[in-house]
Design a protein around this motif. Structure first.
Motif, PDB file in Angstrom:
ATOM      1  N   GLU B 191     -12.749  -3.286  -2.983  1.00  0.00           N
ATOM      2  CA  GLU B 191     -11.490  -2.801  -3.548  1.00  0.00           C
ATOM      3  C   GLU B 191     -10.313  -3.629  -3.032  1.00  0.00           C
ATOM      4  O   GLU B 191      -9.460  -4.069  -3.807  1.00  0.00           O
ATOM      5  CB  GLU B 191     -11.289  -1.326  -3.198  1.00  0.00           C
ATOM      6  N   ASP B 214      -7.174   5.712  -9.999  1.00  0.00           N
ATOM      7  CA  ASP B 214      -6.847   5.586  -8.586  1.00  0.00           C
ATOM      8  C   ASP B 214      -5.326   5.580  -8.411  1.00  0.00           C
ATOM      9  O   ASP B 214      -4.679   4.531  -8.458  1.00  0.00           O
ATOM     10  CB  ASP B 214      -7.488   4.296  -8.054  1.00  0.00           C
ATOM     11  N   MET B 215      -4.732   6.781  -8.217  1.00  0.00           N
ATOM     12  CA  MET B 215      -3.264   6.902  -8.107  1.00  0.00           C
ATOM     13  C   MET B 215      -2.737   6.127  -6.906  1.00  0.00           C
ATOM     14  O   MET B 215      -1.659   5.545  -6.948  1.00  0.00           O
ATOM     15  CB  MET B 215      -2.877   8.366  -7.913  1.00  0.00           C
ATOM     16  N   ASP B 216      -3.506   6.148  -5.838  1.00  0.00           N
ATOM     17  CA  ASP B 216      -3.056   5.540  -4.596  1.00  0.00           C
ATOM     18  C   ASP B 216      -2.846   4.035  -4.775  1.00  0.00           C
ATOM     19  O   ASP B 216      -1.790   3.493  -4.434  1.00  0.00           O
ATOM     20  CB  ASP B 216      -4.107   5.821  -3.525  1.00  0.00           C
ATOM     21  N   SER B 217      -3.837   3.365  -5.366  1.00  0.00           N
ATOM     22  CA  SER B 217      -3.720   1.922  -5.597  1.00  0.00           C
ATOM     23  C   SER B 217      -2.609   1.638  -6.597  1.00  0.00           C
ATOM     24  O   SER B 217      -1.860   0.669  -6.448  1.00  0.00           O
ATOM     25  CB  SER B 217      -5.027   1.349  -6.120  1.00  0.00           C
ATOM     26  N   ARG B 219       0.082   3.327  -7.056  1.00  0.00           N
ATOM     27  CA  ARG B 219       1.371   3.491  -6.378  1.00  0.00           C
ATOM     28  C   ARG B 219       1.702   2.269  -5.530  1.00  0.00           C
ATOM     29  O   ARG B 219       2.832   1.790  -5.499  1.00  0.00           O
ATOM     30  CB  ARG B 219       1.320   4.739  -5.498  1.00  0.00           C
ATOM     31  N   ARG B 220       0.668   1.742  -4.850  1.00  0.00           N
ATOM     32  CA  ARG B 220       0.950   0.671  -3.894  1.00  0.00           C
ATOM     33  C   ARG B 220       1.031  -0.716  -4.537  1.00  0.00           C
ATOM     34  O   ARG B 220       1.715  -1.581  -4.033  1.00  0.00           O
ATOM     35  CB  ARG B 220      -0.126   0.657  -2.805  1.00  0.00           C
ATOM     36  N   TYR B 221       0.301  -0.931  -5.631  1.00  0.00           N
ATOM     37  CA  TYR B 221       0.203  -2.292  -6.152  1.00  0.00           C
ATOM     38  C   TYR B 221       0.897  -2.523  -7.494  1.00  0.00           C
ATOM     39  O   TYR B 221       1.405  -3.598  -7.744  1.00  0.00           O
ATOM     40  CB  TYR B 221      -1.274  -2.710  -6.288  1.00  0.00           C
ATOM     41  N   ASP B 239       6.871   5.227  -8.379  1.00  0.00           N
ATOM     42  CA  ASP B 239       7.423   6.351  -7.628  1.00  0.00           C
ATOM     43  C   ASP B 239       8.030   7.415  -8.540  1.00  0.00           C
ATOM     44  O   ASP B 239       8.101   8.586  -8.174  1.00  0.00           O
ATOM     45  CB  ASP B 239       8.478   5.852  -6.633  1.00  0.00           C
ATOM     46  N   LEU B 242       4.413   8.831 -10.725  1.00  0.00           N
ATOM     47  CA  LEU B 242       3.303   9.487 -10.046  1.00  0.00           C
ATOM     48  C   LEU B 242       3.813  10.644  -9.190  1.00  0.00           C
ATOM     49  O   LEU B 242       3.637  10.681  -7.980  1.00  0.00           O
ATOM     50  CB  LEU B 242       2.531   8.468  -9.195  1.00  0.00           C
TER      51      LEU B 242
END
Lengths: 313, 269
Positions: B191, B214-217, B219-221, B239, B242
């Motif tokens: 990943e 994958d909400m986390d990815s 959000r970050r990428y 931001d 989500l």
């Protein structure tokens, strides 16, 4: 037209002469049946049919087209019958019938709630029935039996020429369009993403399949040709992880089955189509047992090693 | 007619797009504009039309109505030019197929081979133009799969399969990368590798569009998030999108309220 025919006959006579040079190297007991002219023609036809079927069967097996192959081979019958009525070449009628059936299957699948297998089963049995009805009206039962089950021992020059022509076309097409065919068989979405005309490739492959089926009509017949379109490819699929190797192996299986089957049918005086398909099935059985990675013995051996207590305990 | 400047075409521009399977509507009058050179994450529940959008861009499916352009031109034209790369979901690929890892990645070059001289295609694959082999090797290195080049694809693990599919998309040297769930079912190392690689692809000027759960990815990428459920629920910075309220609207928009049911009868009164 006449010169073309002479040319074709000359070509086949040349090929037969080369073939007989090879047969001449065999021990007399094995070579003896091939002293007859009809056996020589049968041998050449069997080799050609085995080779084309072997080549195409890789695509049939990998594309999961076994049932479609069966459908097209049955659907060809009314085409052959109507072409005979109109005095057209067999191939034209067969191809039109094959193409119409595959288009009909697609349309049934898209526009009704029928699934693929029911759509195919429905279309090809209907077409086949039409063929049987037409042929029962215009020809004798022996003739129908020959179309259904093949009669390689009775192959004449025109049929042999057609088989040779189909073989050359199939070989050239697979060679020239190897990449699109590979990609379409492997991953049609990717082919689409790269801008290939997948509809064209699809019907091109169906055309090749129909050509192969028509070429094999006289040898193994309509009912059994699908066996030659599945078994060699299935056998090769168990033996290798490379498409080019799979094609070579599949051709080898097809040719071996045809030649050995032909010989056995002569010696034992049994139907040639059945003998050829049985030999092919036997080859599949051997590879199912003995294939290096996917064979039953290899699997059993791996499972045993996995479950055996390790020596350190 | 207004003259439009071709200066900065959108990577994907969709107007009034509707699509349906068997009369069952999946996309209803959708307008989307994805700017070029950005990383967009498409998020929505199953059956929301995410994959349908991809299928339309790839020409596998015809929309009922609407206009679609990719990088300012018809998608069919851009596919032909090799501008659109697609990374399929793992389940969509035949892993039983007799083909090696490097030959699979090479299929990403097949579009560009149309530019090669005609006699090249008659030669065996190993004599493919060295230019293509070069790209294939570099793509395999990029996903750290060079040691597996000769393995059959059926012998790979889940994360390795994803990396091979990504390498194939990279080998195409496309301008638009369409990725269908590139992160589903991969191990943590794969990943990270995939996300870093996509970051570099965007930095090189490519447009990245990925469907993901994958909400986390995301959000970050991702630069922006597109929330979709048969219609567009929202599009904007991760931001802003989500957040609970937007996600709740994504899951319910366009869905009929569940019919009220009587409470179940007690089994052991």
């Amino acid at each position: 037209m006449e010169t073309l025919e002479t040319l074709g006959i000359g070509l086949i006579d040349g090929l037969l002469a080369v073939l007989m040079l090879g047969v001449g190297l065999l021990p007399d007991a094995l070579a003896e049946p091939f002293s007859y002219g009809f056996m020589q023609r049968a041998l050449l036809t069997a080799i050609l049919v085995g080779a084309i079927c072997g080549l195409l069967s890789c695509f049939v097996v990998l594309k999961r087209w076994s049932l479609l192959g069966d459908a097209i081979s049955h659907a060809v019958l009314p085409g052959v019958a109507i072409a005979y009525l109109l005095g057209w070449p067999f191939f034209i009628g067969a191809f039109i019938a094959g193409a119409l059936t595959s288009v009909g299957i697609g349309a049934l699948e898209r526009h009704t709630r029928l699934k693929a297998d029911a759509a195919m089963g429905l279309m090809f049995t209907a077409a086949f029935a039409l063929g049987v009805v037409i042929i029962s009206k215009i020809a004798t039962n022996t003739h129908l039996m020959h179309i259904l089950f093949g009669n390689v021992l009775g192959v004449q020059y025109p049929a042999l020429l057609l088989t040779l022509f189909s073989g050359v076309v199939a070989l050239l097409a697979v060679w020239a369009f190897y990449r699109p065919l590979l990609l379409y068989t492997f991953d049609p979405m990717q082919a689409q993403a790269l801008g290939f005309n997948t509809g064209l490739i699809h019907y091109g492959l169906i055309l090749l399949l129909t050509l192969t089926i028509v070429a094999s009509l006289e040898t193994v017949g309509i009912i059994l040709v699908v066996a030659m379109l599945i078994t060699p490819g299935a056998t090769a699929h168990l033996l290798t992880e490379r498409l080019t190797t799979m094609m070579l192996l599949s051709v080898a299986v097809g040719v071996t089955a045809s030649v050995v089957g032909l010989y056995l049918s002569f010696r034992l005086d049994v139907a040639s189509g059945g003998a050829i398909v049985l030999v092919a099935a036997g080859l599949f059985l051997v590879s199912l047992l003995l294939a290096p990675r996917h064979g039953l013995l290899a699997r059993w051996w791996r499972a045993r090693r996995l479950h055996a207590p390790s020596p350190s305990n | 007619m207004v003259l439009r400047l071709p200066s900065k075409p959108m990577a994907v521009e969709v107007k009034g797009l509707s699509a349906a399977y068997d009369g069952q509507s999946v996309l209803e009058d959708v307008d989307i504009a994805l700017p070029a050179g950005k990383w967009t994450a498409i998020i929505g529940p199953n059956g929301a039309g995410k994959s349908t959008l991809f299928r339309i861009l790839l020409g596998v499916m015809k929309p009922l109505s609407g206009e679609v352009t990719v990088l300012g031109d018809a998608p069919s034209r851009q596919r032909r030019l090799g501008y659109i790369a697609y990374m399929a979901q793992q389940e969509a690929v035949e892993w039983d197929f007799p083909i090696s890892v490097q030959d699979t990645v090479m299929t990403g070059r097949f579009g560009h081979m149309r530019g090669d001289p005609w006699w090249r295609r008659l030669l065996p694959p190993r004599w493919t133009h060295p230019r293509h082999w070069d790209v294939v090797h570099r793509s395999l290195q990029a996903v750290n799969m060079q040691d597996f080049a000769h393995r059959p694809i059926g012998a790979l693990s889940g994360g390795q399969k994803k990396r091979v599919l990504l390498a194939r998309a990279l080998a195409q040297e496309a301008r638009l990368l369409l990725l269908d769930e590139p992160l589903a079912g991969v191990d943590a190392a794969s990943e990270r590798l995939i996300l870093d690689l996509l970051t570099r692809q965007r930095a090189a000027g490519r447009t990245v569009v990925m469907v993901t759960h994958d909400m986390d990815s995301a959000r970050r990428y991702a630069d922006q998030v597109l929330l979709i459920n048969r219609t567009i629920v929202g599009m904007g910075a991760p931001d802003n999108m989500l957040v609970d309220e937007m996600l709740a609207r994504t899951a319910v928009a366009g869905w009929r309220p569940v019919a009220r049911r009587d409470p179940p009868l007690e089994a052991f009164p």
